[in-house]
Design a protein around this motif. Sequence first.
Motif, PDB file in Angstrom:
ATOM      1  N   PHE A  25      31.860 -28.814  30.843  1.00 61.65           N
ATOM      2  CA  PHE A  25      32.033 -29.938  29.921  1.00 61.65           C
ATOM      3  C   PHE A  25      30.673 -30.532  29.549  1.00 61.65           C
ATOM      4  O   PHE A  25      30.392 -30.770  28.365  1.00 61.65           O
ATOM      5  N   CYS A  26      29.824 -30.755  30.526  1.00 65.34           N
ATOM      6  CA  CYS A  26      28.510 -31.340  30.260  1.00 65.34           C
ATOM      7  C   CYS A  26      27.626 -30.407  29.449  1.00 65.34           C
ATOM      8  O   CYS A  26      26.822 -30.864  28.615  1.00 65.34           O
TER       9      CYS A  26
ATOM     10  N   SER B  75      25.254 -41.067  22.799  1.00 63.27           N
ATOM     11  CA  SER B  75      25.837 -39.946  23.539  1.00 63.27           C
ATOM     12  C   SER B  75      24.859 -39.410  24.582  1.00 63.27           C
ATOM     13  O   SER B  75      25.273 -38.990  25.674  1.00 63.27           O
ATOM     14  N   THR B  76      23.574 -39.432  24.257  1.00 62.04           N
ATOM     15  CA  THR B  76      22.558 -39.006  25.225  1.00 62.04           C
ATOM     16  C   THR B  76      22.545 -39.923  26.439  1.00 62.04           C
ATOM     17  O   THR B  76      22.398 -39.464  27.586  1.00 62.04           O
TER      18      THR B  76
ATOM     19  N   LEU C 242      23.928 -40.545  32.272  1.00 60.86           N
ATOM     20  CA  LEU C 242      24.668 -41.150  33.385  1.00 60.86           C
ATOM     21  C   LEU C 242      25.590 -40.139  34.043  1.00 60.86           C
ATOM     22  O   LEU C 242      25.761 -40.150  35.270  1.00 60.86           O
ATOM     23  N   ALA C 243      26.177 -39.252  33.233  1.00 59.61           N
ATOM     24  CA  ALA C 243      27.054 -38.233  33.806  1.00 59.61           C
ATOM     25  C   ALA C 243      26.268 -37.213  34.621  1.00 59.61           C
ATOM     26  O   ALA C 243      26.764 -36.684  35.624  1.00 59.61           O
TER      27      ALA C 243
ATOM     28  N   THR D 251      26.998 -47.585  42.000  1.00 55.89           N
ATOM     29  CA  THR D 251      27.657 -46.557  42.831  1.00 55.89           C
ATOM     30  C   THR D 251      28.462 -45.573  41.980  1.00 55.89           C
ATOM     31  O   THR D 251      29.570 -45.171  42.336  1.00 55.89           O
ATOM     32  N   TRP D 252      27.904 -45.207  40.829  1.00 49.84           N
ATOM     33  CA  TRP D 252      28.533 -44.235  39.949  1.00 49.84           C
ATOM     34  C   TRP D 252      27.878 -42.887  40.231  1.00 49.84           C
ATOM     35  O   TRP D 252      26.715 -42.670  39.941  1.00 49.84           O
ATOM     36  N   SER D 253      28.640 -41.964  40.806  1.00 53.85           N
ATOM     37  CA  SER D 253      28.092 -40.671  41.178  1.00 53.85           C
ATOM     38  C   SER D 253      28.051 -39.738  39.971  1.00 53.85           C
ATOM     39  O   SER D 253      28.707 -39.971  38.950  1.00 53.85           O
ATOM     40  N   SER D 254      27.263 -38.667  40.112  1.00 54.27           N
ATOM     41  CA  SER D 254      27.139 -37.690  39.039  1.00 54.27           C
ATOM     42  C   SER D 254      28.454 -36.946  38.841  1.00 54.27           C
ATOM     43  O   SER D 254      29.141 -36.593  39.815  1.00 54.27           O
ATOM     44  N   ALA D 255      28.817 -36.727  37.581  1.00 63.81           N
ATOM     45  CA  ALA D 255      30.071 -36.028  37.275  1.00 63.81           C
ATOM     46  C   ALA D 255      29.838 -34.600  36.826  1.00 63.81           C
ATOM     47  O   ALA D 255      30.761 -33.785  36.866  1.00 63.81           O
TER      48      ALA D 255
END
Length: 205
Positions: free
Chosen positions: A154-155, A128-129, A134-135, A143-147
């Motif tokens: 939520f975070c 989970s960490t 990654l989030a 190319t995965w941007s921060s959510a």
Amino acid sequence: MDKGTTVAAARSPMQLMMGTESVVESEENTSTLRAAETFLRLVSIGLCVSALTLMLKNSQDNEYGSVSYTDFGAFRYLVHANGICAGYSLLSAVIVALPRPSTMPRAWTFFLLDQVLTYIVLAAGAVSTEVLYLAENGDTATTWSSACGSFGRFCHKVTTSIAITFVAVVCYVVLSLISSYKLFSKYDAPASTPTTTIDVAAFHG
């Protein structure tokens, strides 16, 4: 009366007293260890229930869309792991609190289950960490941007749930040490091997 018999008779009450004190001290140590173990198991119940409750209620809707813990396999695993841990902690706390002599099968059962639960909860917190990282930071290689910039609440709840999970891991590490001590203290220390001397004949010229 023989002198050796007189000395033995004189020392017997002292030896009996020392043996009684040793038994009393052993019983006190066992009672203290049982109380500490029961306390840790009860604490782990609260920690695991808190972590899974936070995650179960964790979802957020805004103009960017919606997100829930069910969208991530790692967070679902965290909920299941904490649920299993809470159930086992409750059952084991009841068993440990009962003042019954600890048998070898019981000691082995607690030793193995405590080890398994420790690794299950540790794995849930670790994976989970990684997903939370990654989030938070994204992944430029894919190319995965921060959510978390869009779903901060939520975070934040995810972070709190993971932190509580790792505190539960610490409790179970200590419980694993206690169950290891209770198990291996039942075995006798290995007998010392008597040393033998070898006479070597000396030859003179």
